[in-house]
Design a protein around this motif. Structure first.
Motif, PDB file in Angstrom:
ATOM      1  N   ILE A 127      42.083  51.708  23.925  1.00  0.00           N
ATOM      2  CA  ILE A 127      41.567  50.344  23.903  1.00  0.00           C
ATOM      3  C   ILE A 127      40.664  50.222  22.689  1.00  0.00           C
ATOM      4  O   ILE A 127      39.745  51.017  22.497  1.00  0.00           O
ATOM      5  N   THR A 128      40.935  49.231  21.864  1.00  0.00           N
ATOM      6  CA  THR A 128      40.145  49.010  20.663  1.00  0.00           C
ATOM      7  C   THR A 128      39.060  47.983  20.951  1.00  0.00           C
ATOM      8  O   THR A 128      39.344  46.900  21.459  1.00  0.00           O
ATOM      9  N   ILE A 129      37.834  48.330  20.629  1.00  0.00           N
ATOM     10  CA  ILE A 129      36.723  47.397  20.795  1.00  0.00           C
ATOM     11  C   ILE A 129      36.647  46.557  19.529  1.00  0.00           C
ATOM     12  O   ILE A 129      36.478  47.084  18.436  1.00  0.00           O
ATOM     13  N   THR A 130      36.799  45.235  19.679  1.00  0.00           N
ATOM     14  CA  THR A 130      36.783  44.361  18.505  1.00  0.00           C
ATOM     15  C   THR A 130      35.393  43.819  18.221  1.00  0.00           C
ATOM     16  O   THR A 130      35.115  43.433  17.091  1.00  0.00           O
ATOM     17  N   GLU A 131      34.550  43.755  19.229  1.00  0.00           N
ATOM     18  CA  GLU A 131      33.170  43.307  19.019  1.00  0.00           C
ATOM     19  C   GLU A 131      32.276  44.017  20.022  1.00  0.00           C
ATOM     20  O   GLU A 131      32.571  44.044  21.215  1.00  0.00           O
ATOM     21  N   GLN A 132      31.209  44.588  19.531  1.00  0.00           N
ATOM     22  CA  GLN A 132      30.247  45.255  20.394  1.00  0.00           C
ATOM     23  C   GLN A 132      28.875  44.664  20.092  1.00  0.00           C
ATOM     24  O   GLN A 132      28.448  44.634  18.939  1.00  0.00           O
ATOM     25  N   ILE A 133      28.211  44.166  21.130  1.00  0.00           N
ATOM     26  CA  ILE A 133      26.907  43.532  20.961  1.00  0.00           C
ATOM     27  C   ILE A 133      25.851  44.466  21.526  1.00  0.00           C
ATOM     28  O   ILE A 133      25.964  44.898  22.678  1.00  0.00           O
ATOM     29  N   PRO A 134      24.828  44.797  20.753  1.00  0.00           N
ATOM     30  CA  PRO A 134      23.803  45.718  21.241  1.00  0.00           C
ATOM     31  C   PRO A 134      23.013  45.127  22.409  1.00  0.00           C
ATOM     32  O   PRO A 134      22.854  43.906  22.511  1.00  0.00           O
ATOM     33  N   ALA A 135      22.523  46.004  23.270  1.00  0.00           N
ATOM     34  CA  ALA A 135      21.771  45.561  24.441  1.00  0.00           C
ATOM     35  C   ALA A 135      20.493  44.834  24.057  1.00  0.00           C
ATOM     36  O   ALA A 135      19.973  44.041  24.839  1.00  0.00           O
ATOM     37  N   SER A 136      20.000  45.074  22.866  1.00  0.00           N
ATOM     38  CA  SER A 136      18.771  44.406  22.430  1.00  0.00           C
ATOM     39  C   SER A 136      18.979  42.902  22.242  1.00  0.00           C
ATOM     40  O   SER A 136      18.029  42.132  22.289  1.00  0.00           O
ATOM     41  N   LYS A 137      20.227  42.476  22.040  1.00  0.00           N
ATOM     42  CA  LYS A 137      20.520  41.043  21.933  1.00  0.00           C
ATOM     43  C   LYS A 137      20.847  40.546  23.336  1.00  0.00           C
ATOM     44  O   LYS A 137      21.892  40.830  23.888  1.00  0.00           O
ATOM     45  N   THR A 194      17.312  39.405  35.811  1.00  0.00           N
ATOM     46  CA  THR A 194      16.462  38.900  34.729  1.00  0.00           C
ATOM     47  C   THR A 194      17.030  37.634  34.104  1.00  0.00           C
ATOM     48  O   THR A 194      16.420  37.045  33.222  1.00  0.00           O
ATOM     49  N   GLY A 195      18.243  37.227  34.538  1.00  0.00           N
ATOM     50  CA  GLY A 195      18.878  36.039  33.979  1.00  0.00           C
ATOM     51  C   GLY A 195      19.748  36.323  32.775  1.00  0.00           C
ATOM     52  O   GLY A 195      20.292  35.422  32.156  1.00  0.00           O
ATOM     53  N   ASN A 196      19.893  37.595  32.444  1.00  0.00           N
ATOM     54  CA  ASN A 196      20.742  37.987  31.317  1.00  0.00           C
ATOM     55  C   ASN A 196      22.120  38.396  31.816  1.00  0.00           C
ATOM     56  O   ASN A 196      22.280  38.834  32.956  1.00  0.00           O
ATOM     57  N   LEU A 197      23.110  38.277  30.939  1.00  0.00           N
ATOM     58  CA  LEU A 197      24.483  38.666  31.248  1.00  0.00           C
ATOM     59  C   LEU A 197      24.523  40.151  31.595  1.00  0.00           C
ATOM     60  O   LEU A 197      23.935  40.975  30.897  1.00  0.00           O
ATOM     61  N   ARG A 198      25.198  40.471  32.693  1.00  0.00           N
ATOM     62  CA  ARG A 198      25.293  41.862  33.138  1.00  0.00           C
ATOM     63  C   ARG A 198      26.228  42.635  32.205  1.00  0.00           C
ATOM     64  O   ARG A 198      27.102  42.080  31.581  1.00  0.00           O
ATOM     65  N   ALA A 199      26.025  43.927  32.146  1.00  0.00           N
ATOM     66  CA  ALA A 199      26.833  44.785  31.280  1.00  0.00           C
ATOM     67  C   ALA A 199      27.605  45.785  32.130  1.00  0.00           C
ATOM     68  O   ALA A 199      27.136  46.152  33.206  1.00  0.00           O
ATOM     69  N   PRO A 200      28.724  46.254  31.647  1.00  0.00           N
ATOM     70  CA  PRO A 200      29.413  45.769  30.462  1.00  0.00           C
ATOM     71  C   PRO A 200      30.128  44.461  30.745  1.00  0.00           C
ATOM     72  O   PRO A 200      30.426  44.132  31.890  1.00  0.00           O
ATOM     73  N   THR A 201      30.395  43.723  29.715  1.00  0.00           N
ATOM     74  CA  THR A 201      31.197  42.504  29.796  1.00  0.00           C
ATOM     75  C   THR A 201      32.390  42.691  28.877  1.00  0.00           C
ATOM     76  O   THR A 201      32.220  42.983  27.700  1.00  0.00           O
ATOM     77  N   ILE A 202      33.567  42.543  29.440  1.00  0.00           N
ATOM     78  CA  ILE A 202      34.807  42.792  28.696  1.00  0.00           C
ATOM     79  C   ILE A 202      35.689  41.555  28.756  1.00  0.00           C
ATOM     80  O   ILE A 202      35.898  40.986  29.831  1.00  0.00           O
ATOM     81  N   VAL A 203      36.199  41.152  27.610  1.00  0.00           N
ATOM     82  CA  VAL A 203      37.164  40.062  27.534  1.00  0.00           C
ATOM     83  C   VAL A 203      38.490  40.687  27.126  1.00  0.00           C
ATOM     84  O   VAL A 203      38.588  41.340  26.087  1.00  0.00           O
ATOM     85  N   ARG A 204      39.496  40.492  27.958  1.00  0.00           N
ATOM     86  CA  ARG A 204      40.839  40.987  27.638  1.00  0.00           C
ATOM     87  C   ARG A 204      41.818  39.855  27.881  1.00  0.00           C
ATOM     88  O   ARG A 204      42.130  39.522  29.025  1.00  0.00           O
ATOM     89  N   GLY A 205      42.230  39.232  26.797  1.00  0.00           N
ATOM     90  CA  GLY A 205      43.088  38.053  26.914  1.00  0.00           C
ATOM     91  C   GLY A 205      42.311  36.935  27.583  1.00  0.00           C
ATOM     92  O   GLY A 205      41.225  36.578  27.155  1.00  0.00           O
ATOM     93  N   LYS A 206      42.817  36.416  28.680  1.00  0.00           N
ATOM     94  CA  LYS A 206      42.146  35.348  29.427  1.00  0.00           C
ATOM     95  C   LYS A 206      41.439  35.898  30.671  1.00  0.00           C
ATOM     96  O   LYS A 206      41.048  35.145  31.555  1.00  0.00           O
ATOM     97  N   THR A 207      41.281  37.221  30.731  1.00  0.00           N
ATOM     98  CA  THR A 207      40.591  37.864  31.845  1.00  0.00           C
ATOM     99  C   THR A 207      39.217  38.322  31.385  1.00  0.00           C
ATOM    100  O   THR A 207      39.075  38.929  30.331  1.00  0.00           O
TER     101      THR A 207
END
Length: 90
Positions: free
Chosen positions: A6-16, A62-75
């Motif tokens: 699986i290729t990760i196309t975008e990885q956002i650091p937890a600090s953001k 805390t109101g932040n998006l839980r991790a990990p968050t993965i987008v695969r197609g429309k899922t």
């Protein structure tokens, strides 16, 4: 992810910190959402408007998006569940 080719196309650091607006944006592009919280797994079929219950499930205490968050197609997959990852990601 490398074990399953699986290729990760975008990885956002937890600090953001990603918040409710980011969750709504992700939902708009998805047709199905899976949210894992511990052993509990919730599935949402998404429509044109973001479902408030689905958005709330994506956010942690805390109101932040839980991790990990993965987008695969429309899922969209939020949170970690080993069985779900094996089923959806191979």
């Amino acid at each position: 992810m490398g074990d399953n080719d699986i290729t990760i196309t975008e990885q956002i650091p937890a600090s953001k910190k990603l918040a409710e607006a980011d969750a709504k944006s992700l939902i708009k592009a998805a047709s199905k959402l899976y949210v894992a919280k511990g052993k509990k797994l919730s599935e949402f079929k998404l429509g044109a408007k973001p479902d408030p219950e689905a958005v709330a499930a994506m956010l942690g205490p805390t109101g932040n998006l839980r991790a990990p968050t993965i987008v695969r197609g429309k899922t969209l997959i939020v949170g970690f569940n080993e069985e779900l990852f094996a089923e959806l990601l191979g």
